[in-house]
Design an enzyme around this catalytic site. Structure first.
Site, PDB file in Angstrom:
ATOM      1  N   PRO A 138      -5.076   5.941  -2.989  1.00 57.04           N
ATOM      2  CA  PRO A 138      -5.172   4.580  -2.457  1.00 57.04           C
ATOM      3  C   PRO A 138      -4.232   4.322  -1.295  1.00 57.04           C
ATOM      4  O   PRO A 138      -3.060   4.712  -1.321  1.00 57.04           O
ATOM      5  CB  PRO A 138      -4.816   3.713  -3.670  1.00 57.04           C
ATOM      6  CG  PRO A 138      -5.272   4.530  -4.827  1.00 57.04           C
ATOM      7  CD  PRO A 138      -4.956   5.952  -4.457  1.00 57.04           C
ATOM      8  N   CYS A 139      -4.785   3.621  -0.272  1.00 60.62           N
ATOM      9  CA  CYS A 139      -4.043   3.440   0.975  1.00 60.62           C
ATOM     10  C   CYS A 139      -3.372   2.079   1.087  1.00 60.62           C
ATOM     11  O   CYS A 139      -2.700   1.800   2.078  1.00 60.62           O
ATOM     12  CB  CYS A 139      -4.990   3.621   2.158  1.00 60.62           C
ATOM     13  SG  CYS A 139      -6.312   2.385   2.232  1.00 60.62           S
ATOM     14  N   ASN A 140      -3.554   1.206   0.082  1.00 60.02           N
ATOM     15  CA  ASN A 140      -3.081  -0.177   0.206  1.00 60.02           C
ATOM     16  C   ASN A 140      -1.633  -0.282   0.661  1.00 60.02           C
ATOM     17  O   ASN A 140      -1.269  -1.160   1.458  1.00 60.02           O
ATOM     18  CB  ASN A 140      -3.225  -0.899  -1.140  1.00 60.02           C
ATOM     19  CG  ASN A 140      -4.600  -0.739  -1.741  1.00 60.02           C
ATOM     20  OD1 ASN A 140      -5.057   0.371  -1.941  1.00 60.02           O
ATOM     21  ND2 ASN A 140      -5.259  -1.837  -2.048  1.00 60.02           N
ATOM     22  N   TYR A 196       0.093   1.884   2.381  1.00 56.63           N
ATOM     23  CA  TYR A 196       0.401   2.625   3.607  1.00 56.63           C
ATOM     24  C   TYR A 196      -0.329   2.072   4.821  1.00 56.63           C
ATOM     25  O   TYR A 196      -0.041   2.447   5.952  1.00 56.63           O
ATOM     26  CB  TYR A 196       0.026   4.111   3.439  1.00 56.63           C
ATOM     27  CG  TYR A 196       0.691   4.763   2.256  1.00 56.63           C
ATOM     28  CD1 TYR A 196       2.075   4.958   2.225  1.00 56.63           C
ATOM     29  CD2 TYR A 196      -0.049   5.188   1.159  1.00 56.63           C
ATOM     30  CE1 TYR A 196       2.689   5.552   1.133  1.00 56.63           C
ATOM     31  CE2 TYR A 196       0.559   5.784   0.069  1.00 56.63           C
ATOM     32  CZ  TYR A 196       1.927   5.966   0.067  1.00 56.63           C
ATOM     33  OH  TYR A 196       2.539   6.552  -1.009  1.00 56.63           O
ATOM     34  N   SER A 197      -1.287   1.167   4.587  1.00 54.62           N
ATOM     35  CA  SER A 197      -2.118   0.649   5.664  1.00 54.62           C
ATOM     36  C   SER A 197      -1.313  -0.193   6.642  1.00 54.62           C
ATOM     37  O   SER A 197      -0.404  -0.940   6.268  1.00 54.62           O
ATOM     38  CB  SER A 197      -3.253  -0.193   5.081  1.00 54.62           C
ATOM     39  OG  SER A 197      -3.965  -0.835   6.114  1.00 54.62           O
TER      40      SER A 197
END
Length: 384
Positions: free
Chosen positions: A92-94, A96-97
């Site tokens: 999941p990129c939440n 790092y976005s």
């Protein structure tokens, strides 16, 4: 026939797996076909698992697709998750976005990459592919990226991380993602060294535009997931004043129709596509005004149009509500992007040469480790 059996964590609706399924390489010397086959997958969202099962396995309820949080997945249990030759995980990129709060490793989702590390340690696959947003490089002042790379390397793998700009590979979308390809050390020492495939459309005049992707060929009215959105008259009138590439703050918009929100003038709120360029990044979340808007018509895109931008074929059926499907599409890896990476990996194993470029950023883990050690020493000195 060399077949690599794949496990996948955080599988999403199947963009990575569809690309892997489509990637096939024939050895010109022996005629052997190198390919990748699905063995098991996991995601925490029920609709996403059904979409994956239907399109990758041919069955919405396929038992090889495990629904539930990765924390409860029995990684290493051969009776449930048997041995694999390769692993894919788009953790999941939440956190790092660039558009999020960028908590990095300290966020709710930041540590989930560790389950990919756990699976690599348990199964020791011949190779793995890990995917995340470009913002991973800068999360926690770069510490997150360094830590993740070091842990993956310590599993016994030679790493090739690279920031892929998918518009340079024929994807009709400016989607920039870090992909880390790991080749097990014993194989790397035998000469199996992955190289970053060279861009296939390296200059802007060669890019596939959003209009080309959506209109060539035309999407049929009865196509799957092609329900048109409904908008208020005020929204449609506001959109009528926004030109291609413009957003909710364009000066053409009459004062009475403008949003009463300060800032964010460069945002994607009510932003139209530019028909002459690739789309901006397809996302899976956000409220009003964040649904990606047609370059000419006064409406948001349909889910099938978004899926076209993510290079899903029209026969790929997404399961769930309109918003659930929007989320699935936005979270997916572009199918053609995944296919290109997996084909390069298969060519690597088959000993077939292909055009390649140097990875960016160029990562020397020894240097990263030295920097981390210096930083730790400095922080410790400040505590004393």
């Amino acid at each position: 026939m060399p077949v690599f059996y794949k496990g996948e964590l955080f599988s999403g609706p199947g963009g990575m797996s569809k690309g892997a399924q489509e990637a096939k390489v024939t050895d010109p010397q022996t005629g052997d076909i190198y390919k990748i086959e699905h063995l098991w997958a996991n995601d925490f969202d029920a609709d996403t698992c059904k979409t994956f099962g239907k399109n990758i396995c041919g069955n919405e309820e396929d038992p090889s697709v495990h629904l539930g949080p990765v924390e409860k997945l029995p990684i290493g249990n051969q009776n449930i998750l048997p041995d694999i030759d390769c692993l894919a995980f788009g953790f999941p990129c939440n956190d790092y976005s660039q558009v999020g709060k960028k908590h990095g490793l300290e966020g709710e989702y930041g540590p989930l990459y560790s389950y990919g590390v756990k699976a690599i340690r348990e199964y020791q696959p011949q190779f793995f592919v890990a995917e995340n947003v470009g913002g991973l490089q800068s999360a926690n002042e770069g510490k997150a990226f360094i830590q993740i790379l070091m842990e993956l390397e310590e599993c016994g793998y030679h790493l090739t991380p690279h920031l892929y700009k998918f518009e340079e590979y024929g994807i009709p979308q400016a989607r920039h993602r870090i992909l880390i390809v790991g080749i097990r050390n014993d194989l790397y020492e035998k000469g199996i060294e992955f190289k970053v495939p060279a861009p296939t459309t390296p200059t802007p005049d060669k890019y596939v535009t959003s209009k080309q992707a959506i209109t060539d060929p035309p999407i049929l009215d009865f196509s799957l997931n092609h329900d048109f959105p409904r908008h208020s008259e005020k929204v449609k009138t506001m959109l009528s004043h926004i030109p291609e590439g413009g957003n909710a703050w364009h000066p053409n918009i009459p004062e009475e129709l403008r949003l009463k929100v300060k800032g964010a003038r460069l945002s994607s709120i009510y932003k139209r596509l530019d028909s002459k360029r690739p789309a901006y990044t397809v996302t899976g979340s956000g409220g009003g005004g964040t649904h990606m808007y047609h370059w000419k018509e006064n409406r948001a895109l349909t889910n099938r149009e978004r899926a076209r931008l993510q290079t899903f074929e029209d026969d790929f059926e997404f399961i769930g509500s309109r918003e659930s499907i929007r989320k699935q599409i936005g979270m997916a890896v572009p199918v053609k992007g995944a296919k290109l990476i997996f084909e390069a990996i298969l060519k690597t194993f088959a000993g077939i040469e292909y055009d390649y470029v140097d990875p960016e950023p160029k990562v020397q883990l020894e240097n990263l480790r030295a920097k981390q050690d210096k930083r730790a020493a400095k922080e410790l000195a400040n505590l004393v």
